[in-house]
Design a protein around this motif. Structure first.
Motif, short mmCIF file in Angstrom:
data_model
loop_
_atom_site.label_atom_id
_atom_site.label_comp_id
_atom_site.label_asym_id
_atom_site.label_seq_id
_atom_site.Cartn_x
_atom_site.Cartn_y
_atom_site.Cartn_z
N ALA A 105 43.37 65.97 42.56
CA ALA A 105 43.83 64.89 43.45
C ALA A 105 43.96 63.57 42.71
CB ALA A 105 42.84 64.74 44.62
N GLY A 106 44.75 62.66 43.30
CA GLY A 106 44.91 61.32 42.76
C GLY A 106 44.15 60.30 43.59
N ASN A 107 43.84 59.18 42.99
CA ASN A 107 43.05 58.14 43.65
C ASN A 107 43.92 57.35 44.64
OD1 ASN A 107 41.34 56.02 44.34
ND2 ASN A 107 40.46 55.91 42.29
N PRO A 108 43.60 57.40 45.94
CA PRO A 108 44.40 56.64 46.93
C PRO A 108 44.40 55.14 46.70
CG PRO A 108 43.03 58.30 48.02
CD PRO A 108 42.57 58.24 46.59
N TYR A 109 43.42 54.62 45.97
CA TYR A 109 43.40 53.18 45.67
C TYR A 109 44.66 52.74 44.94
CZ TYR A 109 38.31 52.97 46.61
OH TYR A 109 37.06 53.02 47.19
N PHE A 110 45.32 53.67 44.22
CA PHE A 110 46.46 53.30 43.40
C PHE A 110 47.77 53.24 44.19
CE2 PHE A 110 44.11 55.51 39.67
CZ PHE A 110 43.28 54.42 39.55
N ILE A 111 47.75 53.71 45.44
CA ILE A 111 48.96 53.69 46.26
C ILE A 111 49.42 52.25 46.48
CG2 ILE A 111 49.91 54.23 48.54
CD1 ILE A 111 47.95 56.62 48.62
N TYR A 142 46.19 43.13 45.73
CA TYR A 142 45.30 43.73 46.72
C TYR A 142 44.09 44.44 46.12
CZ TYR A 142 49.27 42.67 49.74
OH TYR A 142 50.27 42.02 50.43
N GLY A 143 43.37 43.74 45.22
CA GLY A 143 42.02 44.16 44.84
C GLY A 143 41.87 45.08 43.67
N ILE A 144 42.91 45.81 43.29
CA ILE A 144 42.81 46.78 42.19
C ILE A 144 44.21 47.05 41.67
CG2 ILE A 144 43.03 48.85 43.66
CD1 ILE A 144 40.85 50.17 41.88
N GLY A 178 26.73 50.12 38.17
CA GLY A 178 26.76 48.87 38.93
C GLY A 178 27.76 47.85 38.45
N ASN A 179 28.02 47.80 37.14
CA ASN A 179 28.91 46.76 36.64
C ASN A 179 30.07 47.32 35.82
OD1 ASN A 179 29.27 43.98 36.93
ND2 ASN A 179 28.57 43.56 34.86
N ASN A 180 30.28 48.63 35.92
CA ASN A 180 31.31 49.28 35.11
C ASN A 180 32.62 49.45 35.86
OD1 ASN A 180 29.50 49.66 32.93
ND2 ASN A 180 28.63 51.45 33.94
N TRP A 181 33.70 49.71 35.09
CA TRP A 181 35.02 50.05 35.62
C TRP A 181 35.63 48.92 36.44
CZ3 TRP A 181 35.36 54.01 32.67
CH2 TRP A 181 34.27 54.88 32.49
N ARG A 182 35.16 47.68 36.29
CA ARG A 182 35.56 46.59 37.17
C ARG A 182 36.59 45.64 36.55
NH1 ARG A 182 31.61 42.90 39.04
NH2 ARG A 182 32.92 42.67 40.91
N TRP A 183 36.63 45.54 35.23
CA TRP A 183 37.42 44.48 34.59
C TRP A 183 38.91 44.63 34.89
CZ3 TRP A 183 41.25 44.60 30.78
CH2 TRP A 183 41.65 43.33 30.31
N ARG A 184 39.55 43.48 35.12
CA ARG A 184 40.99 43.45 35.40
C ARG A 184 41.68 42.33 34.64
NH1 ARG A 184 42.25 42.64 41.37
NH2 ARG A 184 44.34 43.22 40.71
N LEU A 185 42.93 42.58 34.30
CA LEU A 185 43.81 41.53 33.78
C LEU A 185 44.22 40.58 34.90
CD1 LEU A 185 46.37 43.60 31.67
CD2 LEU A 185 44.92 41.79 30.75
N LYS A 186 44.47 39.36 34.52
CA LYS A 186 45.16 38.44 35.42
C LYS A 186 46.63 38.40 34.99
CE LYS A 186 41.06 35.55 36.04
NZ LYS A 186 40.27 35.83 34.84
N GLY A 245 39.66 38.81 38.64
CA GLY A 245 39.41 39.47 37.35
C GLY A 245 38.45 40.63 37.42
N ALA A 246 38.10 41.09 38.65
CA ALA A 246 37.17 42.22 38.78
C ALA A 246 37.44 42.97 40.07
CB ALA A 246 35.72 41.73 38.75
N VAL A 247 37.22 44.29 40.03
CA VAL A 247 37.37 45.12 41.23
C VAL A 247 36.07 45.09 42.02
CG1 VAL A 247 37.83 47.45 42.08
CG2 VAL A 247 38.95 46.66 39.97
N ASP A 248 36.17 44.84 43.31
CA ASP A 248 35.02 44.92 44.22
C ASP A 248 35.15 46.23 44.99
OD1 ASP A 248 33.21 44.73 46.38
OD2 ASP A 248 33.34 42.53 46.40
#
Length: 498
Positions: free
Chosen positions: A64-70, A18-20, A467-475, A96-99
């Motif tokens: 606080a914690g980031n709700p995205y991680f729930i 689910y995106g992240i 603009g292009n940072n913090w986005r990279w993800r593992l598959k 492979g990237a967070v939008d």
């Protein structure tokens, strides 16, 4: 001293549906994978809720914690979300990237549905969590609710009565916005419930978690709004000066970060009460704590508010050793990593040495043609035992990308240092990892991108850009058995096996 090793991988970069990345099964699987690879540490980035630019170092709250991680799948299992709802949401099309834009719109819609169906007020664990964390949670939840009421503008643009926290305004906003206040408290409850379970699992498997906090808080944060007395603000809560870095060979204008600076005399007069609370909270969250920009405790760079660049700033003295003596007196001895990178003075070296905290050594800084002497602190033969060694950090190029961008003279110096003129360039990243791992540093942390031999397209952050940072993800398919065995082999070779 036991020699150890670990891997740097932000939570956001984990594979998930689910995106992240988050506190999903893939996080538990990664802990198992780390254990089997012989690692002792998992280093992550700050866990706070992020604002414009998506940087974990600019958060709406230091607590606080980031709700995205729930974990949404856990909410499906609880019966407060439906799997079809999660699958229908648009989290972006790149695995492979967070939008972040799509994530923001989709995640909060789902989480609000979960809150509405949760009957959370009747949950005794929730009630206990709210009571225990009231000292920061109420301000944070109200801050976020008001922020949404005003289309997410910074709190310094709110109406004066609530910007200055007048008593009548605080009561009126709290009552009017209570469902949204409770929604944010609910998300923090779920975040901490899931994080606590994940940390317990990691520790049970023998994996220790290295957390990370920035020295400064964001101007647009609940911390600054709720406690203006802690910061260099005027009577209207406008900053007098802000944080940054001076001009240097890499930046002619320096770096203007814009964070409010601490009113250190107030902290000293209150026996560093806020800092002790902050650190105590972090030591519950993590096994080891990395403090970003440690230099700022010795001296900090002060830039007059309203300046367009950092050129007209000046240095001021920070609290120095006194803060850490106070910390130890109140909290006992805890494990801290001092991020002592950049321009380091003798007084910073003294402070790091006096605290006993390990500093950081980054291999990519070792072969700068402007500093090629054998006394260079970043050459592995100079790493002290009480240090944490890296090929690079989240702010650096990948080791493959770095070697591609340095000069031919610097490339030759690196190969000369390793006595390695024959390894093909596409395999040289393994030689650099081995170089760090056989150093005298007690702990080595390698970014997962470097173990995978990835180039700069997989870089996590390029400082001073947006603009292009913090986005990279593992598959999911990236964490192979072959990679795990390679990591285990090099870890064992240099006596760092968990």
């Amino acid at each position: 001293m036991k020699r150890t090793a670990g891997i740097l991988l932000p939570i956001t970069s984990l594979p998930s549906q689910y995106g992240i990345g988050g506190f999903t099964q893939s996080a538990y699987d990664f802990i198992d994978w780390l254990k089997e690879a012989g690692q002792s540490y998992w280093q992550i980035l700050p866990l706070g809720p992020t604002s414009y630019g998506d940087s974990p170092y600019q958060s709406f709250s230091t607590f606080a914690g980031n709700p995205y991680f729930i974990n949404l799948e856990a909410l499906v299992d609880e019966g407060v979300l439906h799997k079809e709802e999660c699958e229908a949401a648009d989290f972006g099309s790149e695995p492979g990237a967070v939008d972040y834009e799509k994530l923001y719109k989709a995640r909060y819609t789902l989480l609000y549905k979960a809150y509405q169906r949760s009957w959370i007020t009747e949950n005794h664990d929730y009630q206990h969590f709210v009571r225990k964390n009231k000292w920061w949670l109420t301000d944070y939840a109200l801050f976020m609710a008001i922020k949404e009421q005003y289309n997410n503008v910074s709190w310094d643009q709110w109406p004066e009565d609530i910007r200055l926290r007048k008593a009548h305004a605080m009561t009126e906003y709290y009552n009017e916005l209570f469902p949204y206040v409770e929604f944010h408290q609910y998300m923090q409850f779920k975040f901490h419930e899931q994080w606590s379970a994940l940390k317990a699992y990691a520790n049970q498997k023998g994996i220790r978690l290295i957390g990370d906090i920035p020295i400064y808080v964001a101007m647009d944060s609940a911390d600054t709004w709720a406690h203006p007395e802690l910061f260099q603000l005027d009577e209207q809560n406008v900053p007098l000066a802000v944080a940054g870095c001076p001009p240097d060979g890499f930046s002619a204008d320096g770096q203007l970060w814009g964070n409010p600076l601490y009113r250190w005399e107030y902290h000293r007069d209150t026996n560093y009460e806020w800092w002790i609370s902050r650190l105590a909270y972090c030591f519950q969250m993590y096994d080891v704590l990395r403090i970003d920009h440690f230099r700022g405790f010795d001296e900090y760079y002060s830039i007059p508010y309203g300046e367009k660049t950092a050129a007209n700033g000046h240095w001021e003295k920070g609290p120095g050793i006194e803060l850490f003596q106070c910390m130890e007196q109140h909290l006992g001895r805890h494990e801290v990593i001092a991020e002592d990178l950049g321009y380091v003075t003798d007084s910073v070296r003294w402070l790091v040495r006096e605290t006993g905290f390990p500093g950081m050594k980054v291999l990519e800084f070792a072969f700068d043609s402007r500093d090629t002497g054998s006394a260079n602190d970043y050459l592995p033969h100079n790493y002290p035992e009480n240090s944490v060694a890296y090929t690079g950090t989240h702010d650096n190029e990948t080791i493959v990308g770095w070697f591609d961008t340095i000069t031919p003279e610097e490339q030759k110096a690196a190969r000369d240092y390793m006595c390695d003129h024959y390894t093909p360039k596409d395999q040289l990243y393994k030689s650099f990892i081995s170089l760090v791992m056989r150093s005298n540093a007690k702990t080595c942390i390698i970014p997962i991108q470097d173990y995978m031999g990835l180039d700069n397209s997989c870089r996590m952050n390029k400082p001073s850009t947006v603009g292009n940072n913090w986005r990279w993800r593992l598959k999911k398919e990236d964490l192979t058995e072959e990679l795990k065995e390679e990591i285990r082999t090099v870890t064992k070779r240099y006596g760092r096996l968990n």
